[in-house]
Scaffold this motif. Structure first.
Motif, PDB file in Angstrom:
ATOM      1  N   THR A 147       0.733  -1.224   0.010  1.00 38.38           N
ATOM      2  CA  THR A 147       0.110   0.059   0.047  1.00 38.38           C
ATOM      3  C   THR A 147       0.969   1.174   0.018  1.00 38.38           C
ATOM      4  O   THR A 147       1.992   1.226   0.559  1.00 38.38           O
ATOM      5  CB  THR A 147      -1.164  -0.019   1.347  1.00 38.38           C
ATOM      6  N   PRO A 148       0.488   2.318  -0.554  1.00 39.81           N
ATOM      7  CA  PRO A 148       1.293   3.505  -0.565  1.00 39.81           C
ATOM      8  C   PRO A 148       1.523   3.834   0.912  1.00 39.81           C
ATOM      9  O   PRO A 148       2.571   4.422   1.112  1.00 39.81           O
ATOM     10  CB  PRO A 148       0.143   4.757  -1.080  1.00 39.81           C
ATOM     11  N   ALA A 149       0.439   4.175   1.918  1.00 42.90           N
ATOM     12  CA  ALA A 149       0.914   4.607   3.151  1.00 42.90           C
ATOM     13  C   ALA A 149       1.784   3.305   3.857  1.00 42.90           C
ATOM     14  O   ALA A 149       2.816   4.036   4.714  1.00 42.90           O
ATOM     15  CB  ALA A 149      -0.479   4.464   3.984  1.00 42.90           C
ATOM     16  N   GLY A 150       1.858   2.135   3.542  1.00 49.67           N
ATOM     17  CA  GLY A 150       2.929   1.034   4.297  1.00 49.67           C
ATOM     18  C   GLY A 150       4.199   1.360   3.486  1.00 49.67           C
ATOM     19  O   GLY A 150       5.239   1.367   4.198  1.00 49.67           O
ATOM     20  N   MET A 151       4.142   1.642   2.353  1.00 50.04           N
ATOM     21  CA  MET A 151       5.489   1.815   1.787  1.00 50.04           C
ATOM     22  C   MET A 151       6.232   2.985   2.258  1.00 50.04           C
ATOM     23  O   MET A 151       7.297   3.055   2.227  1.00 50.04           O
ATOM     24  CB  MET A 151       5.206   1.702   0.226  1.00 50.04           C
ATOM     25  N   ALA A 152       5.324   3.969   2.196  1.00 49.01           N
ATOM     26  CA  ALA A 152       6.059   5.201   2.528  1.00 49.01           C
ATOM     27  C   ALA A 152       6.430   5.316   4.039  1.00 49.01           C
ATOM     28  O   ALA A 152       7.271   5.874   4.310  1.00 49.01           O
ATOM     29  CB  ALA A 152       4.832   6.642   2.481  1.00 49.01           C
ATOM     30  N   GLY A 153       5.508   4.854   5.030  1.00 48.86           N
ATOM     31  CA  GLY A 153       5.831   4.774   6.305  1.00 48.86           C
ATOM     32  C   GLY A 153       7.193   3.927   6.505  1.00 48.86           C
ATOM     33  O   GLY A 153       8.023   4.464   7.334  1.00 48.86           O
ATOM     34  N   SER A 154       7.179   2.851   5.859  1.00 44.87           N
ATOM     35  CA  SER A 154       8.654   1.749   5.886  1.00 44.87           C
ATOM     36  C   SER A 154       9.764   2.728   5.429  1.00 44.87           C
ATOM     37  O   SER A 154      11.102   2.695   5.887  1.00 44.87           O
ATOM     38  CB  SER A 154       8.531   0.498   5.052  1.00 44.87           C
ATOM     39  N   LEU A 155       9.559   3.397   4.287  1.00 48.30           N
ATOM     40  CA  LEU A 155      10.653   4.107   3.595  1.00 48.30           C
ATOM     41  C   LEU A 155      11.136   5.170   4.664  1.00 48.30           C
ATOM     42  O   LEU A 155      12.347   5.327   4.770  1.00 48.30           O
ATOM     43  CB  LEU A 155      10.435   4.704   2.421  1.00 48.30           C
ATOM     44  N   ARG A 156       9.945   6.002   5.270  1.00 50.48           N
ATOM     45  CA  ARG A 156      10.699   6.955   6.214  1.00 50.48           C
ATOM     46  C   ARG A 156      11.258   6.436   7.296  1.00 50.48           C
ATOM     47  O   ARG A 156      12.353   7.105   7.977  1.00 50.48           O
ATOM     48  CB  ARG A 156       9.166   7.756   6.418  1.00 50.48           C
TER      49      ARG A 156
END
Length: 388
Positions: free
Chosen positions: A201-210
């Motif tokens: 998911t976009p939120a999961g990917m973004a949170g993991s990357l951050r």
């Protein structure tokens, strides 16, 4: 004879097209209940009222045609009170207006989401509705409630169709390094931050990357935008095999990235997953030089470009695919509108290959502990010597 030759050529194209369609179906295990989607385009609801607003004694920037840089100059000319009043009166317009101040967009979207939640709650108890109508309305209201959780920073929100949303992880106003996540199929308001298959998911990917960025460079201010701002394909149906939805989504991505430049954010690394890489492939040539620092495509079926040179960008271009990703079974061809062309991980394409040996499946590239996540973080941070 010329009529006969034309008929023969048409027959050959038809046969080749049919063969390609069959190959695509076979490569993906068959059309997976894909349904044709209607692309959401143009400004969010409320644009007409915004254009008609004369309260400030000046013409407000047209959300459909005004360049983000001009939008930024317009808001810079206003007082805090004037900016706030526009966000109160036109939350959907201000919340989706690229070039408007970032924190003002957060405020406007909070209002827009609250209004949408209340509208859905009213529908959930409307005597004229069916039980199914009530169920869907309650689900939509719950999604809005989740977006209103304190601390969430919603950069865009559009309730039309299946719903579109963008969220910022980090402080975009002070960030030294930024990234944008562009997702692929089956992403909308309902699946934007689902708990199942989280790193797809976009939120999961973004949170993991951050989180990885903070671990690798704790002294560097970073921000990651999870962008679900276009109508994605549903399933592996014909929409996923053509560029129609990507063509509708590309101008929206261009506007987002141009808007980031207009508000002074650093040029981002844009990470494009699956069908999202098709959107990126169509958007990048439309950008001004310097609008993005890096382009990373992963789990890509092709980007409708034959090579890096066709992107006409000064950005570094990277590509990754893990060995277990089923996308590798997709024929890398483009003919009669079907298929997305050259595999970006093919050396002939010219992208820099990124290791993804520890990633699993089609949606595991940004899962914690993977080499692909660490590599992507190094790219965002500009530590290119650390990329495997």
């Amino acid at each position: 004879m010329s009529v006969l030759r034309t008929a023969v050529r048409r027959s050959r194209r038809t046969l080749v097209g049919a063969a390609l369609a069959a190959a695509l179906v076979a490569g993906t295990g068959g059309w997976a209940a894909g349904t044709t989607q209607t692309a959401v385009t143009g400004p969010a609801p409320g644009a007409a009222a915004w254009r008609a607003d004369q309260s400030l004694g000046v013409r407000l920037p047209d959300p459909a045609t005004t360049r983000p840089a001009d939008v930024a100059r317009f808001f810079a000319s206003l007082t805090d009170a004037q900016r706030h009043s526009l966000a109160v009166r036109h939350p959907l317009t201000v919340g989706n207006l690229d070039g408007a101040p970032v924190t003002l967009r957060y405020e406007a979207n909070s209002r827009a989401i609250t209004a949408e939640r209340d509208r859905q709650l009213a529908r959930a108890t409307d005597p004229a509705g069916t039980p199914e109508d009530h169920r869907r309305a309650r689900t939509a209201a719950d999604r809005c409630t989740a977006l209103l959780t304190p601390g969430r920073q919603i950069l865009a929100f559009d309730p039309r169709g299946r719903g579109q949303v963008a969220e910022v992880h980090g402080d975009l106003t002070t960030a030294q390094r930024t990234a944008v996540i562009v997702p692929g199929s089956d992403i909308d308001l309902a699946s934007f931050d689902r708990t199942t298959d989280r790193y797809g998911t976009p939120a999961g990917m973004a949170g993991s990357l951050r989180t990885q960025l903070a671990a690798d460079a704790p002294g560097t201010r970073t921000a990651v935008i999870a962008w679900a701002g276009y109508t994605t394909p549903v399933g592996l149906g014909p929409d996923a095999a053509t560029g129609r939805l990507a063509e509708a989504g590309a101008p929206r991505l261009v506007r987002l990235l141009t808007g980031l430049t207009a508000v002074g954010a650093p040029a981002p690394a844009v990470l494009c997953h699956s069908y999202g890489s098709v959107v990126c492939g169509l958007a990048v040539p439309q950008l001004d030089r310097g609008a993005l620092a890096d382009l990373v495509v992963f789990g890509s079926p092709g980007i409708r470009r034959d090579s890096v040179a066709d992107l006409h960008t000064t950005a570094r271009v990277w590509a990754a695919r893990d060995a277990s990703d089923w996308i590798g079974n997709i024929p890398n061809v483009e003919l009669l509108g079907l298929g997305h062309g050259t595999d970006p991980t093919d050396p002939a394409f010219g992208a820099r290959r990124v290791s993804a040996e520890r990633a699993e499946g089609h949606t595991g590239y940004l899962a914690p502990g993977t080499d692909s996540l660490r590599n992507f973080a190094a790219i965002v941070l500009g530590r290119y010597g650390d990329v495997r």
